[in-house]
Design a protein around this motif. Structure first.
Motif, PDB file in Angstrom:
ATOM      1  N   MET A  34      13.742   0.109  -2.853  1.00  0.00           N
ATOM      2  CA  MET A  34      13.012   1.383  -2.788  1.00  0.00           C
ATOM      3  C   MET A  34      11.848   1.263  -1.805  1.00  0.00           C
ATOM      4  O   MET A  34      11.117   0.275  -1.806  1.00  0.00           O
ATOM      5  CB  MET A  34      12.499   1.757  -4.185  1.00  0.00           C
ATOM      6  CG  MET A  34      11.822   3.110  -4.242  1.00  0.00           C
ATOM      7  SD  MET A  34      11.290   3.485  -5.934  1.00  0.00           S
ATOM      8  CE  MET A  34      10.430   5.009  -5.634  1.00  0.00           C
ATOM      9  N   LYS A  35      11.685   2.275  -0.980  1.00  0.00           N
ATOM     10  CA  LYS A  35      10.625   2.254   0.027  1.00  0.00           C
ATOM     11  C   LYS A  35       9.254   2.314  -0.633  1.00  0.00           C
ATOM     12  O   LYS A  35       9.054   2.997  -1.628  1.00  0.00           O
ATOM     13  CB  LYS A  35      10.812   3.459   0.958  1.00  0.00           C
ATOM     14  CG  LYS A  35      10.051   3.350   2.255  1.00  0.00           C
ATOM     15  CD  LYS A  35      10.419   4.492   3.171  1.00  0.00           C
ATOM     16  CE  LYS A  35       9.640   4.417   4.458  1.00  0.00           C
ATOM     17  NZ  LYS A  35       9.903   5.563   5.328  1.00  0.00           N
ATOM     18  N   LYS A  36       8.285   1.601  -0.059  1.00  0.00           N
ATOM     19  CA  LYS A  36       6.934   1.600  -0.631  1.00  0.00           C
ATOM     20  C   LYS A  36       5.908   1.893   0.450  1.00  0.00           C
ATOM     21  O   LYS A  36       6.166   1.754   1.647  1.00  0.00           O
ATOM     22  CB  LYS A  36       6.640   0.251  -1.284  1.00  0.00           C
ATOM     23  CG  LYS A  36       6.661  -0.917  -0.306  1.00  0.00           C
ATOM     24  CD  LYS A  36       6.299  -2.222  -1.009  1.00  0.00           C
ATOM     25  CE  LYS A  36       6.251  -3.377  -0.009  1.00  0.00           C
ATOM     26  NZ  LYS A  36       5.827  -4.631  -0.617  1.00  0.00           N
ATOM     27  N   ASN A  37       4.733   2.303  -0.003  1.00  0.00           N
ATOM     28  CA  ASN A  37       3.631   2.531   0.936  1.00  0.00           C
ATOM     29  C   ASN A  37       3.118   1.197   1.477  1.00  0.00           C
ATOM     30  O   ASN A  37       3.043   0.206   0.754  1.00  0.00           O
ATOM     31  CB  ASN A  37       2.483   3.250   0.223  1.00  0.00           C
ATOM     32  CG  ASN A  37       2.797   4.699  -0.062  1.00  0.00           C
ATOM     33  OD1 ASN A  37       3.314   5.393   0.788  1.00  0.00           O
ATOM     34  ND2 ASN A  37       2.501   5.153  -1.273  1.00  0.00           N
ATOM     35  N   GLN A  38       2.779   1.192   2.772  1.00  0.00           N
ATOM     36  CA  GLN A  38       2.217   0.000   3.391  1.00  0.00           C
ATOM     37  C   GLN A  38       1.028   0.398   4.272  1.00  0.00           C
ATOM     38  O   GLN A  38       0.848   1.574   4.579  1.00  0.00           O
ATOM     39  CB  GLN A  38       3.280  -0.719   4.222  1.00  0.00           C
ATOM     40  CG  GLN A  38       4.434  -1.260   3.378  1.00  0.00           C
ATOM     41  CD  GLN A  38       5.377  -2.107   4.192  1.00  0.00           C
ATOM     42  OE1 GLN A  38       5.080  -3.257   4.524  1.00  0.00           O
ATOM     43  NE2 GLN A  38       6.531  -1.562   4.531  1.00  0.00           N
ATOM     44  N   PHE A  80       4.139   4.093   5.957  1.00  0.00           N
ATOM     45  CA  PHE A  80       3.017   3.297   6.444  1.00  0.00           C
ATOM     46  C   PHE A  80       1.815   4.215   6.622  1.00  0.00           C
ATOM     47  O   PHE A  80       1.968   5.360   7.063  1.00  0.00           O
ATOM     48  CB  PHE A  80       3.361   2.666   7.797  1.00  0.00           C
ATOM     49  CG  PHE A  80       3.517   1.166   7.760  1.00  0.00           C
ATOM     50  CD1 PHE A  80       2.403   0.340   7.791  1.00  0.00           C
ATOM     51  CD2 PHE A  80       4.772   0.583   7.684  1.00  0.00           C
ATOM     52  CE1 PHE A  80       2.541  -1.046   7.769  1.00  0.00           C
ATOM     53  CE2 PHE A  80       4.924  -0.793   7.659  1.00  0.00           C
ATOM     54  CZ  PHE A  80       3.805  -1.613   7.697  1.00  0.00           C
ATOM     55  N   TYR A  81       0.637   3.731   6.293  1.00  0.00           N
ATOM     56  CA  TYR A  81      -0.615   4.443   6.560  1.00  0.00           C
ATOM     57  C   TYR A  81      -1.432   3.633   7.564  1.00  0.00           C
ATOM     58  O   TYR A  81      -1.428   2.406   7.524  1.00  0.00           O
ATOM     59  CB  TYR A  81      -1.408   4.640   5.263  1.00  0.00           C
ATOM     60  CG  TYR A  81      -0.815   5.701   4.361  1.00  0.00           C
ATOM     61  CD1 TYR A  81      -1.230   7.027   4.444  1.00  0.00           C
ATOM     62  CD2 TYR A  81       0.182   5.386   3.444  1.00  0.00           C
ATOM     63  CE1 TYR A  81      -0.681   8.010   3.629  1.00  0.00           C
ATOM     64  CE2 TYR A  81       0.735   6.358   2.627  1.00  0.00           C
ATOM     65  CZ  TYR A  81       0.299   7.666   2.727  1.00  0.00           C
ATOM     66  OH  TYR A  81       0.852   8.636   1.920  1.00  0.00           O
ATOM     67  N   HIS A  82      -2.149   4.340   8.451  1.00  0.00           N
ATOM     68  CA  HIS A  82      -2.855   3.707   9.560  1.00  0.00           C
ATOM     69  C   HIS A  82      -4.336   4.053   9.510  1.00  0.00           C
ATOM     70  O   HIS A  82      -4.709   5.224   9.467  1.00  0.00           O
ATOM     71  CB  HIS A  82      -2.239   4.212  10.878  1.00  0.00           C
ATOM     72  CG  HIS A  82      -2.954   3.788  12.119  1.00  0.00           C
ATOM     73  ND1 HIS A  82      -2.554   2.701  12.881  1.00  0.00           N
ATOM     74  CD2 HIS A  82      -4.042   4.298  12.758  1.00  0.00           C
ATOM     75  CE1 HIS A  82      -3.362   2.581  13.919  1.00  0.00           C
ATOM     76  NE2 HIS A  82      -4.271   3.542  13.881  1.00  0.00           N
ATOM     77  N   SER A  83      -5.182   3.029   9.531  1.00  0.00           N
ATOM     78  CA  SER A  83      -6.630   3.254   9.502  1.00  0.00           C
ATOM     79  C   SER A  83      -7.337   2.120  10.236  1.00  0.00           C
ATOM     80  O   SER A  83      -6.862   0.983  10.248  1.00  0.00           O
ATOM     81  CB  SER A  83      -7.128   3.293   8.047  1.00  0.00           C
ATOM     82  OG  SER A  83      -8.543   3.389   7.988  1.00  0.00           O
ATOM     83  N   SER A  84      -8.482   2.437  10.843  1.00  0.00           N
ATOM     84  CA  SER A  84      -9.310   1.376  11.421  1.00  0.00           C
ATOM     85  C   SER A  84     -10.188   0.746  10.347  1.00  0.00           C
ATOM     86  O   SER A  84     -10.709  -0.357  10.532  1.00  0.00           O
ATOM     87  CB  SER A  84     -10.198   1.931  12.536  1.00  0.00           C
ATOM     88  OG  SER A  84     -11.164   2.815  11.996  1.00  0.00           O
ATOM     89  N   ALA A  85     -10.362   1.453   9.230  1.00  0.00           N
ATOM     90  CA  ALA A  85     -11.191   0.982   8.108  1.00  0.00           C
ATOM     91  C   ALA A  85     -12.621   0.667   8.535  1.00  0.00           C
ATOM     92  O   ALA A  85     -13.287  -0.177   7.940  1.00  0.00           O
ATOM     93  CB  ALA A  85     -10.547  -0.228   7.425  1.00  0.00           C
ATOM     94  N   ILE A  86     -13.080   1.344   9.572  1.00  0.00           N
ATOM     95  CA  ILE A  86     -14.460   1.176  10.028  1.00  0.00           C
ATOM     96  C   ILE A  86     -15.319   2.247   9.343  1.00  0.00           C
ATOM     97  O   ILE A  86     -15.012   3.430   9.413  1.00  0.00           O
ATOM     98  CB  ILE A  86     -14.551   1.311  11.560  1.00  0.00           C
ATOM     99  CG1 ILE A  86     -13.814   0.138  12.226  1.00  0.00           C
ATOM    100  CG2 ILE A  86     -16.005   1.348  12.022  1.00  0.00           C
ATOM    101  CD1 ILE A  86     -13.658   0.281  13.731  1.00  0.00           C
ATOM    102  N   THR A  87     -16.385   1.798   8.696  1.00  0.00           N
ATOM    103  CA  THR A  87     -17.192   2.739   7.910  1.00  0.00           C
ATOM    104  C   THR A  87     -18.644   2.803   8.367  1.00  0.00           C
ATOM    105  O   THR A  87     -19.479   3.413   7.716  1.00  0.00           O
ATOM    106  CB  THR A  87     -17.151   2.348   6.416  1.00  0.00           C
ATOM    107  OG1 THR A  87     -17.578   0.984   6.278  1.00  0.00           O
ATOM    108  CG2 THR A  87     -15.742   2.485   5.853  1.00  0.00           C
ATOM    109  N   ASP A  88     -18.962   2.152   9.486  1.00  0.00           N
ATOM    110  CA  ASP A  88     -20.324   2.217  10.015  1.00  0.00           C
ATOM    111  C   ASP A  88     -20.266   2.375  11.533  1.00  0.00           C
ATOM    112  O   ASP A  88     -19.243   2.772  12.077  1.00  0.00           O
ATOM    113  CB  ASP A  88     -21.127   0.963   9.616  1.00  0.00           C
ATOM    114  CG  ASP A  88     -20.417  -0.322  10.035  1.00  0.00           C
ATOM    115  OD1 ASP A  88     -19.609  -0.284  10.992  1.00  0.00           O
ATOM    116  OD2 ASP A  88     -20.662  -1.369   9.398  1.00  0.00           O
ATOM    117  N   ASN A  89     -21.329   2.064  12.226  1.00  0.00           N
ATOM    118  CA  ASN A  89     -21.365   2.258  13.676  1.00  0.00           C
ATOM    119  C   ASN A  89     -20.847   1.058  14.476  1.00  0.00           C
ATOM    120  O   ASN A  89     -20.936   1.042  15.693  1.00  0.00           O
ATOM    121  CB  ASN A  89     -22.805   2.576  14.118  1.00  0.00           C
ATOM    122  CG  ASN A  89     -23.260   3.938  13.634  1.00  0.00           C
ATOM    123  OD1 ASN A  89     -22.466   4.874  13.601  1.00  0.00           O
ATOM    124  ND2 ASN A  89     -24.511   4.045  13.222  1.00  0.00           N
TER     125      ASN A  89
END
Length: 223
Positions: free
Chosen positions: A1-5, A198-207
């Motif tokens: 079964m396909k899963k989130n990555q 798949f989900y894509h993020s830089s996960a950057i939360t500041d400057n």
């Protein structure tokens, strides 16, 4: 079964290490965050590949700005793909359009063919195609495995309904990877609308340009 990555866009070596240690499934390596990500230099690619065991895709984008490239720029992109294939990367991320906003099938096919058998992702050039439906079919025809898109909005929240529509139109023929302003604060909104992907993020939360390990872990918690 396909899963989130989870894929983390990394603009430097530090972020790549953080992404791996914090539970990301894959990284997208690039440089020049202020330009939206461009081809990383070979020294960085080698350094990250030697240190990171999770999958690593490399963006092939010779400059910022639009996604219409000259023959000289296309030659540069080909050379980068040839070089980085030898360095053990797992895939490439690129996208080429025509001046009228249509997918440049000829140029994209040339790069996909050159990258074979490695996976290719059509990046956020998709967010400025003249037609979502036609663009989707053209990208599939070119041989890409994934489309990275915000749903043609400024970010994934704005594009959430188009993301849902694109994924339905794709019918499992290609993976639709939401990206663009994706954070732990809004990923649940997307999960309520989309089938596992798949989900894509830089996960950057500041400057800074460094990924935040706590943000990556928080994103993982939702997956």
């Amino acid at each position: 079964m396909k899963k989130n990555q989870l894929e983390i866009a990394c603009f430097n070596y530090e972020s790549a290490i953080i992404a791996q240690e914090s539970g990301a499934d894959r990284i997208e390596l690039c440089e020049n965050m202020e330009l939206g990500g461009t081809t990383p230099n070979s020294i960085l690619v080698v350094k990250v590949r030697e240190s990171v065991k999770i999958k690593m895709h490399v963006i092939i984008r010779p400059r910022g700005g639009d996604f219409v490239y000259s023959d000289e720029e296309l030659t540069e992109m080909k050379q980068d793909i040839k070089q980085y294939k030898k360095l053990g990367v797992d895939g490439f991320v690129f996208g080429i359009l025509k001046p009228n906003g249509k997918v440049n099938k000829r140029q994209n096919k040339e790069l996909v063919h050159l990258a074979h058998p490695l996976s290719c992702t059509f990046h956020r050039a998709f967010d400025v195609v003249d037609s979502i439906e036609k663009g989707l079919e053209d990208v599939i025809e070119c041989g890409f495995q994934t489309i990275l898109t915000s749903g043609t909005g400024k970010n994934v929240e704005e594009g959430i309904f188009d993301l849902e529509q694109i994924q339905k139109l794709a019918k499992d023929r290609i993976e639709i990877m939401p990206g663009g302003g994706l954070r732990s604060s809004n990923i649940k909104l997307l999960q309520d609308k989309l089938t596992p992907t798949f989900y894509h993020s830089s996960a950057i939360t500041d400057n800074s340009e460094i990924a935040n390990p706590e943000e990556i872990k928080e994103l993982r918690n939702f997956l």
